[in-house]
Design an enzyme around this catalytic site. Structure first.
Site, PDB file in Angstrom:
ATOM      1  NE  ARG A   1     -11.220 -31.997  -4.062  1.00 52.10           N
ATOM      2  CZ  ARG A   1     -11.061 -31.253  -5.157  1.00 52.10           C
ATOM      3  NH1 ARG A   1     -10.915 -29.938  -5.029  1.00 52.10           N
ATOM      4  NH2 ARG A   1     -11.044 -31.788  -6.354  1.00 52.10           N
TER       5      ARG A   1
ATOM      6  CD  GLN B   1      -7.695 -33.812   0.018  1.00 51.08           C
ATOM      7  OE1 GLN B   1      -7.245 -34.905  -0.312  1.00 51.08           O
ATOM      8  NE2 GLN B   1      -8.634 -33.197  -0.678  1.00 51.08           N
TER       9      GLN B   1
ATOM     10  CE1 TYR C   1     -12.202 -42.468  -1.139  1.00 43.78           C
ATOM     11  CE2 TYR C   1     -11.806 -40.169  -1.723  1.00 43.78           C
ATOM     12  CZ  TYR C   1     -11.701 -41.523  -2.023  1.00 43.78           C
ATOM     13  OH  TYR C   1     -11.107 -41.929  -3.185  1.00 43.78           O
TER      14      TYR C   1
END
Length: 308
Positions: free
Chosen positions: A240, A106, A193
């Site tokens: 995601r 990730q 984020y």
């Protein structure tokens, strides 16, 4: 009393994911551990053991691994931007492959959700705009092996040229992931984020091609998806998201930002992914007691738009 016996056979059946046949439908999602070797945030033997222990899952995604030094928002999280870090990740992928597992890295950049103590030369964190993150904490080192939660530091806005440089950093991190032996990568575009910050009307007030309209706010996502797809192949790429349709302090702390029209925002984001032909979309949903559910109408709209 009537006993209900659940049929779980499908859970243990194989399924195709890009070029891979997963041996079952059990997936381990990314879970931050803060266990990398210091200094320099290097993956280590403990991490290799941790992932190998879980390699009977059909598919695993690593904890977030920062694509560059400024991408760190929590003490002791691993990176994937230095040769030493790539060598460390090779221990992880080898351990997982020895057990017959499939693992994606990730790729992570926290953007404004950071602290000056975690930044190179103690600089300000970076983000799409100079707007501080609220209702969230970062994790900083306060002594050897000792950490504490802290408020994020005030960020500075990235220049237009710097945004383009970040796109190339994502591509470089993807190349590093392949060198480290990963089977593919997932882009962390959730939880408030960096990519989420560009998408959100609350954290992006830019007036260049990366701000303003939703099309512009999705441009950074579109560019990094394209750049990383060029490196690993779209069929070995996942993304995601964590769309929120209701707001409590708890949901914002753990999942990010609530748009004024989250349905439209994220359906349009999903269209970007469908056009790119990526392998899968992961949607994070709050799971604590009384947490707000995502509407069924949203899931239906996503399924209509996304074929992965």
């Amino acid at each position: 009393m009537t006993q209900t016996i659940l049929n779980t056979s499908t859970l243990f059946s194989s399924v195709e994911l890009g070029p891979y046949t997963l041996k079952n439908r059990i997936v381990m999602p990314p879970l931050t551990r803060s266990r990398s070797t210091q200094p320099d945030n290097i993956p280590n033997d403990l991490m290799a053991s941790y992932y190998a222990q879980r390699a009977t899952a059909g598919f695993m995604v690593t904890e977030g691994t920062q694509i560059e030094p400024r991408g760190q928002g929590y003490a002791w999280t691993p990176g994937i931007h230095s040769p030493a870090q790539v060598e460390g990740w090779k221990k992880v992928t080898q351990a997982v492959h020895d057990k017959g597992g499939i693992i994606f890295a990730q790729l992570w950049h926290v953007g404004r959700v950071s602290h000056t103590s975690l930044q190179p030369q103690g600089a300000q964190p970076v983000g799409p705009s100079a707007i501080a993150a609220d209702n969230v904490k970062v994790f900083i080192e306060i002594g050897p092996g000792e950490g504490a939660l802290a408020d994020p530091s005030e960020p500075r806005a990235l220049s237009t040229d710097e945004v383009g440089e970040l796109v190339t950093m994502y591509a470089a991190a993807a190349r590093n992931a392949l060198e480290a032996g990963f089977d593919g990568v997932e882009l962390h575009c959730a939880n408030g984020y960096l990519v989420n910050q560009f998408i959100s009307e609350h954290s992006n007030t830019r007036d260049d091609q990366y701000g303003g309209s939703l099309t512009n706010r999705l441009r950074f996502l579109k560019e990094i998806v394209a750049a990383v797809s060029d490196v690993v192949g779209a069929d070995r790429l996942g993304v995601r998201f964590a769309p929120l349709f209701a707001s409590t302090d708890e949901t914002r702390v753990y999942l990010g930002l609530v748009e004024s029209d989250p349905h439209h925002t994220y359906v349009e984001a999903v269209k970007v992914l469908e056009q790119a032909g990526i392998a899968y979309l992961s949607i994070a949903e709050a799971d604590w007691d009384n947490a707000p559910d995502l509407p069924d109408t949203f899931y239906q709209a996503v399924r209509e738009e996304f074929s992965g």
